[in-house]
Structure formats: C-alpha cells, structure tokens
Design a protein around this motif. Structure first.
Motif, PDB file in Angstrom:
ATOM      1  N   GLU A   1      29.333 -11.318  26.650  1.00 21.26           N
ATOM      2  CA  GLU A   1      30.405 -10.761  27.469  1.00 21.26           C
ATOM      3  C   GLU A   1      30.615  -9.313  27.072  1.00 21.26           C
ATOM      4  N   GLU A   2      31.300  -8.559  27.938  1.00 26.56           N
ATOM      5  CA  GLU A   2      31.596  -7.160  27.625  1.00 26.56           C
ATOM      6  C   GLU A   2      32.441  -7.074  26.355  1.00 26.56           C
ATOM      7  N   GLY A   3      32.081  -6.122  25.483  1.00 26.08           N
ATOM      8  CA  GLY A   3      32.793  -5.943  24.229  1.00 26.08           C
ATOM      9  C   GLY A   3      32.207  -6.725  23.071  1.00 26.08           C
ATOM     10  N   GLN A   4      31.266  -7.610  23.362  1.00 24.83           N
ATOM     11  CA  GLN A   4      30.648  -8.415  22.303  1.00 24.83           C
ATOM     12  C   GLN A   4      29.626  -7.583  21.540  1.00 24.83           C
ATOM     13  N   THR A   5      29.577  -7.770  20.209  1.00 24.75           N
ATOM     14  CA  THR A   5      28.617  -7.068  19.364  1.00 24.75           C
ATOM     15  C   THR A   5      27.395  -7.946  19.150  1.00 24.75           C
ATOM     16  N   VAL A   6      26.228  -7.349  19.339  1.00 24.95           N
ATOM     17  CA  VAL A   6      24.976  -8.072  19.098  1.00 24.95           C
ATOM     18  C   VAL A   6      24.237  -7.370  17.975  1.00 24.95           C
ATOM     19  N   ALA A   7      23.595  -8.174  17.118  1.00 23.86           N
ATOM     20  CA  ALA A   7      22.860  -7.638  15.969  1.00 23.86           C
ATOM     21  C   ALA A   7      21.397  -8.011  16.118  1.00 23.86           C
ATOM     22  N   ALA A   8      20.542  -7.019  16.103  1.00 24.68           N
ATOM     23  CA  ALA A   8      19.103  -7.232  16.256  1.00 24.68           C
ATOM     24  C   ALA A   8      18.371  -6.969  14.950  1.00 24.68           C
ATOM     25  N   GLY A   9      19.057  -7.125  13.816  1.00 24.76           N
ATOM     26  CA  GLY A   9      18.444  -6.799  12.527  1.00 24.76           C
ATOM     27  C   GLY A   9      17.319  -7.738  12.147  1.00 24.76           C
TER      28      GLY A   9
END
Length: 393
Positions: A184-192
């Motif tokens: 959803e908008e505002g959600q943080t995603v981590a691709a580490g």
C-alpha cells in the motif's frame, strides 16, 4: 375315533405333503443357459483421474530491486495493465541525492584524470629524451593509472545510481490483469536480502492452465495431446475441455505419495475459470470411436462339451487353441459352437477391440449361467461354476 375323522386326517396329511413337495420342487428347480452377445461397434476409452489447480499460463511477480517507501500506487486488484505502464512509484529523494553526489564525484575524478593524463604525456616525452629520471616517470605513470581507474569507477557508480533511480518507477512487464497486490502507499519495502513482490500480473485470463497431480501408477499412460475434461466446484454443472500440453518429469513426494505434475491447457473465453480454483480432472488416455468390439468375457470362455451337450449345444473342435499373439472366441450359430481366431487391439474395461477375424453381428459365447427358480416365483441367474450359498434351515 370314528372312521370319518380318520379319513379327514389322511386327506389333510396328503394335502400338506403335496404343498410341501410343490414348493420344494419350485425352490430347487434350475435351468442352465448359455449366455451370448453379438459383436458390435462401440466407443471405448480409458481414463485417468486427478486433482489440480487452475492457474494463468503466464504469471509474473513484479518486485523492486531498491529499498524505500512506496510513494504512489496507480493500480488495484483486477486492473487491466499494458506492458510498460507505470503501476507504482517509490520515493526518489534519496536516490536523486545519491545521483547528484555521484555526478559531482564524476566531475572531480574527470578533472584529476585529465590533469594526470597531460602530466603523464609530458613525463613520457621527457623520459624518452632522458631529461627526467626513471623514478619521476614511474611516479607520473602511477598517478595517471590511478586517476584513470578512479574515474572509470565513478562512471560505473553513475550507471548504477541512474539504474536504481529508474527502478524506483515500477512498470508492468507484460500486458495483463493484476491478480494480487501486496503493498500500500506509504509502506516501506527492503530489498537488502531478496526482491520483495509488490504485484502479481496474469498475462491473459482467457488462456488458463490446470496443474494436475497425477499418481505415479497412472503417469505412464499420460501423453501430450490427450483430451481432458474437468470440472470445478464453482460451476458444478459445467464441463470444461482441455488438452495435455506437458507431463513434467520431476516427482513430488507428499506423505509418501508420489505424484507428477501434468500441465493441461484450458480455454476460458467467458472468464469463468479463476486462478486458484480446484479442478477434478479426467484425462482420456485411450479413445477409439466406432470400432468393432467384443465383450471381454468372450475371451475368457472355455467350452465344456459335456455340459453344453446336456443343454442342446454341440462344440466343434473343443481342443482348439489360438496361435501366439491372437485370441480365441466361440461363435454361436444355432446350437453349434465353433472356435474363431481373432486379433485384438485396445482393451477398455469390459470391452475389447477386435481388429480381425470376426464380423459385426456374429454371436459369441460369454458364459454358462443357471436360472434358479425360488419360492416366490422370481428367477435369478448365476454361473454353474461358482459355489452355492449354504441352505437355510
């Protein structure tokens, strides 16, 4: 006791004896028959059943290779998208700042590289004229190569930063329909450590497939191109058609049960089939239409000349045998049983295909049965070679 009573008693006993004899004779009467059937044309088939799951033919999980905050989302569940269409954007402030910093480093390293390159050219010319020492020339060469490597490294970093900035704009890789949205908008995603999935897009929902789990005992009969029918609980009155497109070689073991995945095409013009539905699958591993068939019981019939003679049949050549690769049936013409050597093809349940040796409409023997008359007047048929049930007292 009077004579009249004695006579009446005798009459009653005789009547009772007659009744008992009548019913006993009815219950024990039996008639032996020869069961026959004509050679006829039929459709025969063998099937394999399995359970599967309806899936899109092409399904792409859309993710992101950069970490950050989801700034905008432009699609939702069931949204129709085109290839290259922007479906989401991540916050780009950090990436833009990193781009500006990298560009500044590029400018600095480019100036250093240009200076060291000119210094190296001068030192090389002076060294050739032996106007400077070897040490001064080597120092100029080292500084030049170091500046060159630093400049090239910053150029590679610029390419990476620009690519990350492009990754922040998420586009659809195919034409299709969004069937899953996990952010959803505002959600943080981590691709580490791994690429997170943001959306799942199905290419064309009018072309679906069923992934069926076929038991190891049946997989040997399944081949590409075979016709398939299946049903789903959502539409219990509808039968869907398909075709085997692939039988995968990798086995799946679940609770000591070995199955193989079979891919089945499923045309879905009215979009009834939805991803994830459970399908009850029937694969037609054998289909023969309008072929000459005979009952499989006829292939197992062995005539007993003595028994058949008692019911009015004559067996010709009772010791006849079929050559290797062929089978024997007994043709019935009137009260004559004659052996006929036939060639057979496919076998399906109680029917066997006949490829040569007999014609349509000819009668063949199946088995000997007995017609048993019971006390209520009904009749039942049974084989004379099967043991009788114990009598009730």
């Amino acid at each position: 006791m009077s004579t009249k009573k004695i006579v009446i008693g005798i009459v009653i006993l005789l009547l009772l004896a007659g009744v008992v004899y009548f019913f006993m004779s009815r219950s024990s009467s039996a008639k032996m028959n020869l069961s026959t059937a004509p050679v006829s044309r039929n459709t025969i088939n063998n099937t394999v059943t399995a359970t599967g799951t309806v899936e899109p033919v092409i399904e792409v999980e859309v993710g992101t290779q950069v970490s950050g905050i989801i700034n905008r989302i432009y699609v939702d569940y069931n949204s129709v998208v085109k290839k290259g269409q922007v479906i989401a954007e991540m916050d780009k402030i950090t990436l833009q700042a990193e781009l500006a910093s990298t560009e500044a480093q590029i400018s600095s390293s480019k100036a250093e590289f240009d200076y060291q390159e000119r210094n190296y050219e001068r030192s090389k010319l002076l060294h050739e004229k032996q106007l400077i020492s070897d040490t001064d020339y080597e120092t100029a060469t080292y500084s030049y190569l170091l500046a060159k490597a630093n400049y090239e490294q910053n150029q590679a970093a610029l390419v990476r930063v620009k690519q990350n900035l492009e990754y922040a704009t998420i586009t659809s890789p195919i034409d299709g329909v969004v069937i899953n949205k996990e952010v959803e908008e505002g959600q943080t995603v981590a691709a580490g450590f791994s690429t997170p999935t943001l959306f799942t897009i199905a290419n064309d929902l009018t072309q679906m497939q069923v992934i069926a789990d076929v038991d190891e005992a049946d997989i040997g009969q399944v081949e590409e191109g075979q016709r398939v029918t299946f049903s789903v609980d959502a539409y219990p009155n509808d039968i869907f058609e398909g075709e085997v497109t692939q039988a995968r070689l990798e086995a799946t073991v679940t609770s000591n049960v070995v199955t193989y995945e079979v891919v089945i095409s499923a045309y879905n013009p009215d979009l009834k089939l939805k991803p994830g539905l459970t399908a009850d699958v029937t694969v037609y591993t054998l289909e023969r239409n309008n072929v000459l068939t005979v009952s499989s019981r006829a292939l197992r019939f062995v005539p007993d000349a003595d028994v058949l003679s008692k019911i009015g049949y004559e067996v010709m050549n009772p010791t006849a045998d079929a050559p290797p690769g062929q089978r024997l049936v007994w043709q019935v013409q009137g009260n004559i049983l004659s052996p006929k050597v036939i060639s057979i093809g496919a076998v399906s349940g109680s029917m066997t295909e006949v490829t040569d040796g007999i014609s349509e409409g000819e009668q063949v023997a199946l088995e000997l049965t007995t017609e048993q008359v019971v006390s209520n007047g009904n009749t039942t048929e049974r084989s004379p070679f099967m043991p009788s049930p114990p009598r009730r007292r």
